[in-house]
Scaffold this active site. Structure first.
Site, PDB file in Angstrom:
ATOM      1  N   TYR A  18      -5.761   9.570  -2.742  1.00 56.22           N
ATOM      2  CA  TYR A  18      -6.412  10.802  -2.306  1.00 56.22           C
ATOM      3  C   TYR A  18      -5.954  12.044  -3.070  1.00 56.22           C
ATOM      4  O   TYR A  18      -6.277  13.166  -2.688  1.00 56.22           O
ATOM      5  CB  TYR A  18      -6.278  10.986  -0.792  1.00 56.22           C
ATOM      6  CG  TYR A  18      -4.958  11.502  -0.294  1.00 56.22           C
ATOM      7  CD1 TYR A  18      -4.801  12.841   0.051  1.00 56.22           C
ATOM      8  CD2 TYR A  18      -3.864  10.658  -0.171  1.00 56.22           C
ATOM      9  CE1 TYR A  18      -3.594  13.321   0.501  1.00 56.22           C
ATOM     10  CE2 TYR A  18      -2.657  11.122   0.283  1.00 56.22           C
ATOM     11  CZ  TYR A  18      -2.527  12.465   0.615  1.00 56.22           C
ATOM     12  OH  TYR A  18      -1.323  12.921   1.058  1.00 56.22           O
ATOM     13  N   ASP A 135       4.059   3.822   6.103  1.00 54.32           N
ATOM     14  CA  ASP A 135       3.675   3.224   4.810  1.00 54.32           C
ATOM     15  C   ASP A 135       4.895   3.013   3.925  1.00 54.32           C
ATOM     16  O   ASP A 135       4.872   3.324   2.731  1.00 54.32           O
ATOM     17  CB  ASP A 135       2.629   4.083   4.104  1.00 54.32           C
ATOM     18  CG  ASP A 135       1.842   3.268   3.063  1.00 54.32           C
ATOM     19  OD1 ASP A 135       1.884   2.022   3.123  1.00 54.32           O
ATOM     20  OD2 ASP A 135       1.196   3.884   2.202  1.00 54.32           O
TER      21      ASP A 135
END
Ligand code: ADP
Length: 313
Positions: A18, A135
């Site tokens: 992103y 993550d």
């Protein structure tokens, strides 16, 4: 404001899902290098900023000041409305590059202990501040010029201050994803990050991903085969999780001796810590605070001083 004029953008360092990341430096002091993470405009969020960018900014601000969390220097928006995060520049790559470069990078138990100490302190700091990273993987552990490991990429992070709220199960890269998320749990805790920390630990030792499933079904099968099949006996309530399915041939939970064969390079104390991070039942999995109290850190060999750690070639 003037934040954007404080930095000059240089070459592109890399591209993420992103964001694009650029090298930059301070206008007044060219020797102060930074990484400028320019969030891509996503079609879905035409009128606003992507939620992962907001999260990354919010949690990096909240967690500011710990040696093992990447520093967010500043934030600004460019003319095209893009959000830019000005981050500490970490020039030495990430832990994944070191693990994979078997031909050039050699490391041992003392180095693994140093890297694991830095990772564990980063996660302890997150959890002590009620933040789940969600993550953790070698690729998100960046390395500073002085050898310090810094946890980065908070685009999936969230607060767990309110235990009543349902959260998405669709987080954490598959190989590092704990069984409760694979079974669709919507209420979870810091234990999800601890499982990922355990898999990073295992990967540092064997220099290959320990449980590299090609699909969610295969990921569950690998966990059952290597660690043991989750059952009501070893994890009360697991069969009530919405997506609970396991292979029919039940494998008993592996004992320490099974792990000693493959992970013995970190000694019996290291293997003890590893097995405690890979406990199936998240309520019985070790916490970050408990990890820091483990005897392995005090045992020989001592962790390598950060300046002496192996670097990428
Ligand atoms: P991803 O985690 O998907 O790779 P990121 O947007 O975090 O995406 O980063 C993209 C790339 O930019 C990274 O792989 C890395 O090469 C580089 N990078 C990111 N942050 C930094 C930083 N602080 N210092 C140096 N390089 C960075």
């Amino acid at each position: 404001e003037d934040e954007k004029n404080k930095y000059i953008k240089g070459k592109k360092l890399g591209e993420g899902t992103y964001a694009n990341v650029y090298l930059g430096h301070s206008r007044v002091d060219a020797s102060t290098q930074v990484a400028i993470k320019k969030i891509k405009v996503q079609k879905e969020y035409q009128d606003g900023i992507a939620p992962d960018a907001i999260r990354e900014m919010k949690y990096l601000q909240k967690l500011r000041g710990h040696a093992n969390i990447i520093i967010l220097h500043s934030v600004f928006s460019s003319k095209d409305q893009n959000l830019n995060l000005v981050l500490e520049y970490l020039p030495l790559g990430d832990l994944e590059m070191l693990i994979r470069d078997v031909d050039h990078v050699r490391y041992g138990a003392a180095d693994i202990k140093a890297w694991m100490g830095m990772l564990t302190r980063a996660i302890w700091w997150c959890h002590d501040n009620y933040v789940l990273h969600r993550d953790i993987k070698p690729n998100n552990l960046l390395i500073a010029a002085d050898g310090e490991v810094k946890l980065a990429d908070f685009g999936l992070a969230r607060s767990f201050a309110d235990p009543g709220v349902r959260m998405t199960a669709n987080v954490i890269t598959r190989w590092y994803r704990p069984p409760e998320l694979l079974f669709g749990a919507r209420h979870y805790s810091g234990a999800v990050d601890i499982w990922s920390v355990g898999l990073v630990f295992a990967e540092l030792i064997i220099r290959a991903p320990y449980l590299p499933g090609n699909s969610e079904v295969e990921q569950i099968a690998l966990i059952c085969r290597e660690i043991g099949t989750p059952t009501e006996e070893n994890w009360p309530g697991v069969t009530q999780l919405k997506e609970y399915t396991v292979p029919s041939d039940v494998v008993p939970v592996a004992g320490k001796d099974k792990y000693m064969g493959r992970f013995g390079a970190v000694g019996s104390d290291g293997v003890d810590l590893l097995t405690k991070t890979l406990v199936l039942d998240p309520r019985r999995r070790i916490t970050a605070r408990e990890m820091l109290e483990h005897r392995w850190w005090k045992a020989d060999p001592k962790p390598t001083p950060k300046h002496d750690l192996p670097k990428k070639t």
